[in-house]
Design an enzyme around this catalytic site. Structure first.
Site, PDB file in Angstrom:
ATOM      1  N   TYR A 123       0.550  -1.038   0.071  1.00 30.40           N
ATOM      2  CA  TYR A 123       0.039   0.138   0.016  1.00 30.40           C
ATOM      3  C   TYR A 123       0.806   1.215  -0.146  1.00 30.40           C
ATOM      4  O   TYR A 123       0.210   2.224  -0.214  1.00 30.40           O
ATOM      5  CB  TYR A 123      -0.941   0.049   1.063  1.00 30.40           C
ATOM      6  CG  TYR A 123      -2.151  -1.030   0.879  1.00 30.40           C
ATOM      7  CD1 TYR A 123      -3.022  -0.874   0.236  1.00 30.40           C
ATOM      8  CD2 TYR A 123      -1.760  -2.247   1.645  1.00 30.40           C
ATOM      9  CE1 TYR A 123      -3.985  -1.756  -0.107  1.00 30.40           C
ATOM     10  CE2 TYR A 123      -2.896  -3.308   1.490  1.00 30.40           C
ATOM     11  CZ  TYR A 123      -4.018  -3.143   0.596  1.00 30.40           C
ATOM     12  OH  TYR A 123      -4.972  -4.003   0.433  1.00 30.40           O
ATOM     13  N   PHE A 409     -10.291  -4.695  11.043  1.00 28.61           N
ATOM     14  CA  PHE A 409     -11.484  -4.622  10.543  1.00 28.61           C
ATOM     15  C   PHE A 409     -11.210  -5.004   9.108  1.00 28.61           C
ATOM     16  O   PHE A 409     -12.098  -4.595   8.337  1.00 28.61           O
ATOM     17  CB  PHE A 409     -11.748  -2.955  10.601  1.00 28.61           C
ATOM     18  CG  PHE A 409     -10.670  -1.880  10.194  1.00 28.61           C
ATOM     19  CD1 PHE A 409     -10.638  -1.788   8.674  1.00 28.61           C
ATOM     20  CD2 PHE A 409      -9.892  -1.431  10.871  1.00 28.61           C
ATOM     21  CE1 PHE A 409      -9.873  -0.823   8.250  1.00 28.61           C
ATOM     22  CE2 PHE A 409      -8.706  -0.670  10.746  1.00 28.61           C
ATOM     23  CZ  PHE A 409      -8.740  -0.388   9.267  1.00 28.61           C
TER      24      PHE A 409
END
Length: 409
Positions: A123, A409
């Site tokens: 990322y 999450f």
């Protein structure tokens, strides 16, 4: 080859999610876990890539509000459920989804995007920087003792079924959120994550147990954990597998950790994802026997540089001009003047000479106050263009409390 990148329709969720599960190894989840993620998924903030009628890529976003230095709760996209089918790798699908997603987040008016990375190398090229770290522990409780503060013995502990005290535990968590950067305020439904207890995730341990700490009839802390029995010829060697714990004051915190250390027939407390400045570390008799291992946790991406830097406060007064590089979102590139202190901040475009040069990735790493701009400069990732600007910014960007992400999450 042409692919269709579009917002997820609710009736496509099963195929979309199955593609995600396959990308992460294909091991089925329990029905309880799958149903929880179905409920939490926000279809209108999720996208899929379709090759004909086959889903070959997934990416979602949760509507988070994230605590930043100064205590403000800032809208942030919790980027999640990112996958590309193995049959469709190296075709630009991930880049297309990241491009679409960041454009959407900007359109929603949210200044931040955050994620946890399955592979840290992925990322950075999209502008995400590692902003929080946490620690895994494995404490030898047969040889480590705790020194607890006054008032610990005044805290009452009692067992309770996790579901029965869920609201009380969630209230404790909510009171803790403003105190620590990196903690997300949980929307309705997210509290169920704390009591999710699929058998395949128990690691040989018991069903989830819960102990609450009370003072004057009020719940002031809790610990949720499992116990994994174990025996050797020399005696019991059970392990306490801590899932999560929160407390409102030092005495309640100490009472819960003393309880975990003293559970009968156990000699180890093991936990993932604890904050780097967890108070129990200052109570132990021998930190070397606590098996500490640090790893990256939350990655931060400034979607709107000006709005993001204005949303937090700064430990010391600063007035600095950043030359920001952002190849993936060029609208952020250029010079920004940040003026701020402990009361607030302003940040806007400027033509003044730059004091520091860095990419948006470094700003993301430093944003929550847990990664020093000075350490990034020592690695060659921040350049000081005005003498003294680095020290000024590094101090200003710091946080009195280490940022921490309490759950995935």
């Amino acid at each position: 080859m042409s692919h269709d990148v579009r917002v997820l329709r609710p009736d496509e969720w099963d195929q979309w999610y199955d593609n995600l599960i396959r990308a992460f190894g294909g091991v089925p989840e329990s029905s309880e876990e799958r149903e929880l993620w179905r409920t939490l998924t926000e279809p209108d903030r999720s996208i899929g890539v379709w090759d004909g009628d086959v889903c070959v890529g997934t990416a979602g976003a949760f509507s988070f509000r994230l605590t930043v230095p100064g205590g403000a709760s800032v809208p942030a996209a919790g980027v999640t459920m990112v996958s590309v089918a193995a049959t469709h790798r190296r075709r630009g699908l991930l880049r297309s989804m990241m491009r679409r997603q960041l454009d959407d987040v900007r359109a929603w008016g949210w200044p931040l995007a955050v994620l946890t990375a399955s592979e840290p190398a992925i990322y950075g090229r999209f502008g995400y920087g590692a902003a929080t770290y946490d620690v895994t522990i494995e404490v030898d409780t047969s040889r480590v003792r705790l020194s607890v503060p006054p008032g610990t013995d005044d805290v009452r502990l009692r067992y309770a079924a996790p579901a029965d005290v869920l609201d009380a535990c969630e209230a404790v968590y909510a009171r803790r959120v403003p105190d620590r950067p990196g903690m997300p305020a949980r929307l309705p439904g997210w509290e169920r994550l704390g009591i999710l207890d699929p058998e395949n995730e128990r690691d040989g341990g018991s069903p989830l147990q819960c102990v609450v700490a009370e003072r004057d009839g009020e719940v002031v802390g809790y610990a949720r954990f499992r116990v994994r029995p174990g025996w050797e010829t020399s005696g019991p060697k059970g392990v306490v597998l801590l899932k999560d714990t929160e407390a409102l004051d030092p005495a309640a915190h100490a009472a819960l950790w003393r309880f975990l250390f003293d559970i009968d027939l156990t000699s180890t407390v093991s936990a993932l994802r604890r904050p780097l400045d967890d108070p129990w570390m200052s109570m132990v008799s021998d930190i070397r026997r606590c098996g500490l291992r640090v790893r990256d946790a939350l990655y931060v991406r400034l979607v709107d540089v000006g709005a993001a830097l204005e949303a937090r406060t700064y430990q010391a007064p600063l007035d600095v001009v950043f030359e920001v590089e952002d190849d993936f979102c060029p609208r952020n590139a250029g010079r920004w003047r940040l003026t701020g202190d402990a009361k607030g901040a302003s940040c806007g475009r400027t033509t003044d000479s730059a004091d520091l040069a860095l990419s948006v990735r470094e700003l993301g790493s430093a944003y929550l106050g847990g990664v020093s701009l000075a350490s990034l400069a020592a690695a060659g990732r921040v350049r000081e263009l005005r003498q003294g600007a680095l020290a000024e910014a590094a101090v200003g960007f710091g946080s009195a409390v280490t940022p921490w992400l309490p759950h995935g999450f």
